[in-house]
Motif scaffolding. Structure first.
Motif, PDB file in Angstrom:
ATOM      1  N   LEU A  51       0.317  82.013  14.760  1.00 43.79           N
ATOM      2  CA  LEU A  51       1.764  81.759  14.653  1.00 43.79           C
ATOM      3  C   LEU A  51       2.055  80.313  15.055  1.00 43.79           C
ATOM      4  O   LEU A  51       1.565  79.850  16.067  1.00 43.79           O
ATOM      5  CB  LEU A  51       2.543  82.696  15.579  1.00 43.79           C
ATOM      6  CG  LEU A  51       2.916  84.080  15.070  1.00 43.79           C
ATOM      7  CD1 LEU A  51       3.610  84.866  16.169  1.00 43.79           C
ATOM      8  CD2 LEU A  51       3.811  84.001  13.833  1.00 43.79           C
ATOM      9  N   PRO A  52       2.861  79.608  14.251  1.00 43.07           N
ATOM     10  CA  PRO A  52       3.225  78.239  14.631  1.00 43.07           C
ATOM     11  C   PRO A  52       4.249  78.263  15.766  1.00 43.07           C
ATOM     12  O   PRO A  52       4.721  79.330  16.161  1.00 43.07           O
ATOM     13  CB  PRO A  52       3.843  77.682  13.358  1.00 43.07           C
ATOM     14  CG  PRO A  52       4.345  78.861  12.627  1.00 43.07           C
ATOM     15  CD  PRO A  52       3.485  80.028  13.000  1.00 43.07           C
ATOM     16  N   HIS A  53       4.579  77.091  16.301  1.00 37.81           N
ATOM     17  CA  HIS A  53       5.593  77.030  17.364  1.00 37.81           C
ATOM     18  C   HIS A  53       7.005  77.006  16.802  1.00 37.81           C
ATOM     19  O   HIS A  53       7.945  77.411  17.457  1.00 37.81           O
ATOM     20  CB  HIS A  53       5.374  75.783  18.233  1.00 37.81           C
ATOM     21  CG  HIS A  53       4.162  75.887  19.072  1.00 37.81           C
ATOM     22  ND1 HIS A  53       4.026  76.841  20.050  1.00 37.81           N
ATOM     23  CD2 HIS A  53       3.008  75.182  19.069  1.00 37.81           C
ATOM     24  CE1 HIS A  53       2.842  76.707  20.626  1.00 37.81           C
ATOM     25  NE2 HIS A  53       2.210  75.717  20.042  1.00 37.81           N
ATOM     26  N   ALA A  54       7.103  76.489  15.584  1.00 42.55           N
ATOM     27  CA  ALA A  54       8.439  76.369  14.997  1.00 42.55           C
ATOM     28  C   ALA A  54       8.404  76.747  13.531  1.00 42.55           C
ATOM     29  O   ALA A  54       7.532  76.311  12.784  1.00 42.55           O
ATOM     30  CB  ALA A  54       8.940  74.937  15.147  1.00 42.55           C
ATOM     31  N   VAL A  55       9.355  77.579  13.146  1.00 40.39           N
ATOM     32  CA  VAL A  55       9.414  78.048  11.770  1.00 40.39           C
ATOM     33  C   VAL A  55      10.818  77.822  11.228  1.00 40.39           C
ATOM     34  O   VAL A  55      11.809  78.056  11.919  1.00 40.39           O
ATOM     35  CB  VAL A  55       9.086  79.561  11.685  1.00 40.39           C
ATOM     36  CG1 VAL A  55       9.294  80.080  10.273  1.00 40.39           C
ATOM     37  CG2 VAL A  55       7.674  79.836  12.151  1.00 40.39           C
ATOM     38  N   LEU A  56      10.888  77.347   9.998  1.00 38.77           N
ATOM     39  CA  LEU A  56      12.168  77.258   9.309  1.00 38.77           C
ATOM     40  C   LEU A  56      12.198  78.404   8.306  1.00 38.77           C
ATOM     41  O   LEU A  56      11.390  78.444   7.380  1.00 38.77           O
ATOM     42  CB  LEU A  56      12.289  75.913   8.593  1.00 38.77           C
ATOM     43  CG  LEU A  56      13.594  75.656   7.867  1.00 38.77           C
ATOM     44  CD1 LEU A  56      14.752  75.538   8.844  1.00 38.77           C
ATOM     45  CD2 LEU A  56      13.502  74.384   7.041  1.00 38.77           C
ATOM     46  N   ILE A  57      13.089  79.360   8.532  1.00 44.23           N
ATOM     47  CA  ILE A  57      13.209  80.486   7.605  1.00 44.23           C
ATOM     48  C   ILE A  57      14.328  80.178   6.627  1.00 44.23           C
ATOM     49  O   ILE A  57      15.468  79.942   7.029  1.00 44.23           O
ATOM     50  CB  ILE A  57      13.496  81.797   8.361  1.00 44.23           C
ATOM     51  CG1 ILE A  57      12.323  82.121   9.293  1.00 44.23           C
ATOM     52  CG2 ILE A  57      13.732  82.947   7.376  1.00 44.23           C
ATOM     53  CD1 ILE A  57      12.513  83.390  10.098  1.00 44.23           C
ATOM     54  N   ASP A  58      13.979  80.146   5.340  1.00 43.24           N
ATOM     55  CA  ASP A  58      14.949  79.772   4.315  1.00 43.24           C
ATOM     56  C   ASP A  58      15.246  80.987   3.440  1.00 43.24           C
ATOM     57  O   ASP A  58      14.346  81.560   2.845  1.00 43.24           O
ATOM     58  CB  ASP A  58      14.361  78.634   3.464  1.00 43.24           C
ATOM     59  CG  ASP A  58      15.389  78.060   2.503  1.00 43.24           C
ATOM     60  OD1 ASP A  58      16.588  78.099   2.825  1.00 43.24           O
ATOM     61  OD2 ASP A  58      14.986  77.591   1.427  1.00 43.24           O
ATOM     62  N   SER A  59      16.517  81.375   3.402  1.00 41.83           N
ATOM     63  CA  SER A  59      16.898  82.547   2.624  1.00 41.83           C
ATOM     64  C   SER A  59      17.498  82.140   1.286  1.00 41.83           C
ATOM     65  O   SER A  59      18.399  81.310   1.227  1.00 41.83           O
ATOM     66  CB  SER A  59      17.915  83.383   3.408  1.00 41.83           C
ATOM     67  OG  SER A  59      18.438  84.404   2.580  1.00 41.83           O
TER      68      SER A  59
ATOM     69  N   GLU B 298       9.134  68.798  19.496  1.00 43.67           N
ATOM     70  CA  GLU B 298       7.981  67.914  19.629  1.00 43.67           C
ATOM     71  C   GLU B 298       7.025  68.414  20.701  1.00 43.67           C
ATOM     72  O   GLU B 298       5.820  68.293  20.576  1.00 43.67           O
ATOM     73  CB  GLU B 298       8.443  66.482  19.960  1.00 43.67           C
ATOM     74  CG  GLU B 298       8.960  65.749  18.735  1.00 43.67           C
ATOM     75  CD  GLU B 298       9.762  64.491  19.073  1.00 43.67           C
ATOM     76  OE1 GLU B 298      10.155  64.326  20.251  1.00 43.67           O
ATOM     77  OE2 GLU B 298      10.002  63.698  18.153  1.00 43.67           O
ATOM     78  N   GLU B 299       7.592  68.962  21.767  1.00 45.24           N
ATOM     79  CA  GLU B 299       6.743  69.447  22.857  1.00 45.24           C
ATOM     80  C   GLU B 299       7.134  70.873  23.235  1.00 45.24           C
ATOM     81  O   GLU B 299       7.695  71.102  24.304  1.00 45.24           O
ATOM     82  CB  GLU B 299       6.910  68.544  24.105  1.00 45.24           C
ATOM     83  CG  GLU B 299       6.615  67.086  23.863  1.00 45.24           C
ATOM     84  CD  GLU B 299       7.280  66.183  24.903  1.00 45.24           C
ATOM     85  OE1 GLU B 299       7.705  66.690  25.965  1.00 45.24           O
ATOM     86  OE2 GLU B 299       7.389  64.987  24.645  1.00 45.24           O
ATOM     87  N   PRO B 300       6.868  71.813  22.360  1.00 47.37           N
ATOM     88  CA  PRO B 300       7.256  73.185  22.666  1.00 47.37           C
ATOM     89  C   PRO B 300       6.384  73.739  23.794  1.00 47.37           C
ATOM     90  O   PRO B 300       5.225  73.365  23.923  1.00 47.37           O
ATOM     91  CB  PRO B 300       6.982  73.926  21.357  1.00 47.37           C
ATOM     92  CG  PRO B 300       5.958  73.110  20.663  1.00 47.37           C
ATOM     93  CD  PRO B 300       6.103  71.695  21.116  1.00 47.37           C
ATOM     94  N   GLY B 301       6.961  74.578  24.624  1.00 50.33           N
ATOM     95  CA  GLY B 301       6.196  75.202  25.701  1.00 50.33           C
ATOM     96  C   GLY B 301       5.172  76.162  25.115  1.00 50.33           C
ATOM     97  O   GLY B 301       5.236  76.520  23.939  1.00 50.33           O
ATOM     98  N   ALA B 302       4.240  76.583  25.939  1.00 51.86           N
ATOM     99  CA  ALA B 302       3.218  77.519  25.461  1.00 51.86           C
ATOM    100  C   ALA B 302       3.854  78.867  25.142  1.00 51.86           C
ATOM    101  O   ALA B 302       4.761  79.315  25.843  1.00 51.86           O
ATOM    102  CB  ALA B 302       2.143  77.683  26.530  1.00 51.86           C
TER     103      ALA B 302
END
Ligand code: ZN
Length: 332
Positions: free
Chosen positions: A29-37, A145-149
């Motif tokens: 799983l990535p840290h950040a996802v853009l979900i586009d509907s 840029e610096e997401p937590g674990a």
């Protein structure tokens, strides 16, 4: 689980759920996802369901187990590692704010930066993400840029193009595809819609089944029928614009905007000669087409900004008078 309006998710959303669960299983799983509907209908229920599914300790296929610690806490609303940010109603007017405010994003960033309270993922969802203003987006950028674990940030949108590229480029993009024709027809049949009604309303809704159902429930077809007959009388001079608009007064603004847009598009289409049936008889009059296109643009803009119903009525009258002028000038 997959049929009704109140089901956890819609059939055409299942593919994305499968993909998300698979990534979780593979610990990719990535840290950040853009979900586009692809649909512009509300998907807050889907966002919640996706989050619950990813947090569940023992999902079965695309269902949550409903008995693990995460499921139980999520049910009772006490799960601390899930944050959901959305448009909030104004304290005074109770109207939904148009923007996600910087304070909401700051609070979210604070939550995300805290140590996880549980050993699972920590999910933060923002919907609709395109409603973040510049300062909100900038504040969020640092977290991206610096997401937590163990943090999964979900930016959910109906319009990917309106998300700043700086944010977009740091996210993996997941698409919720539009329903295909079969899925749409099957789903509408499950909502007890007759086949010919389904075909008609899917056409009104440009193929979006959820919108088609909404339009039927709001009586859009009768609005169209009634307006059509009144409109021809108005063009022939048998009905005043005030009476024509008075008939429309009971309908919600989004329905009226949809109706006007549809009428103007239909005329543009017909006049441009694109309609093969009408092509032979309709003179392709450039000035008329240009006037129609201009009116359509103007109407889209004016009807969109009018929140107030009285103003909307005035704008409607304006548009209809202009349309009559264009159409009668052509036939005279
Ligand atoms: Zn569970």
């Amino acid at each position: 689980m997959s049929g009704g309006v109140n089901a956890a998710f819609l059939p055409w959303q299942g593919e994305l759920l499968t993909q998300a669960l698979e990534l979780k299983k593979q610990q990719r799983l990535p840290h950040a996802v853009l979900i586009d509907s692809a649909s512009d209908q509300d998907i807050s229920a889907f966002v919640h369901y996706l989050s619950r599914l990813l947090l569940c300790d023992a999902p079965q296929k695309l269902s949550t187990c409903e008995s693990c610690e995460a499921c139980r806490m999520l049910q009772s609303g006490t799960y601390a590692d899930f944050n959901y940010v959305t448009l909030e109603p104004n304290d005074k007017t109770n109207k939904l704010s148009k923007n996600i405010k910087i304070e909401q994003i700051r609070k979210l960033i604070h939550e995300v930066s805290l140590t996880a309270r549980y050993t699972r993922l920590k999910i933060a969802a923002i919907y609709p993400a395109e409603a973040m203003n510049n300062s909100s987006a900038n504040a969020l950028l640092k977290t991206l840029e610096e997401p937590g674990a163990g943090v999964l940030l979900l930016l959910v949108t109906h319009n990917k193009g309106r998300i700043p590229i700086t944010l977009r480029s740091r996210c993996q993009v997941w698409n919720i595809k539009a329903a295909d024709k079969n899925q749409a027809m099957t789903w509408l049949a499950n909502q007890d819609m007759e086949q010919d009604e389904a075909v008609r309303h899917l056409d009104y809704a440009n193929g979006d089944p959820v919108l088609a159902l909404n339009l039927m429930q709001q009586g859009y077809a009768s609005l169209v029928d009634e307006f059509k007959s009144n409109f021809s009388r108005f063009i022939r001079g048998e009905l005043s614009v005030a009476v024509l608009c008075k008939e429309l007064r009971g309908f919600e603004s989004p329905l009226l905007r949809r109706l006007i847009n549809r009428i103007l598009s239909a005329y543009c289409y017909q006049m441009s000669g694109a309609n093969a049936e009408a092509g032979a008889e309709v003179p392709q009059d450039r000035a008329t087409i240009q006037a129609l296109l201009q009116l359509q643009q103007q109407a889209q803009h004016n009807l969109q900004v009018e929140e107030n119903n009285l103003d909307l009525q005035l704008q409607l009258e304006d548009v209809l008078i202009s349309l009559k002028q264009i159409l009668t000038r052509r036939t005279v």
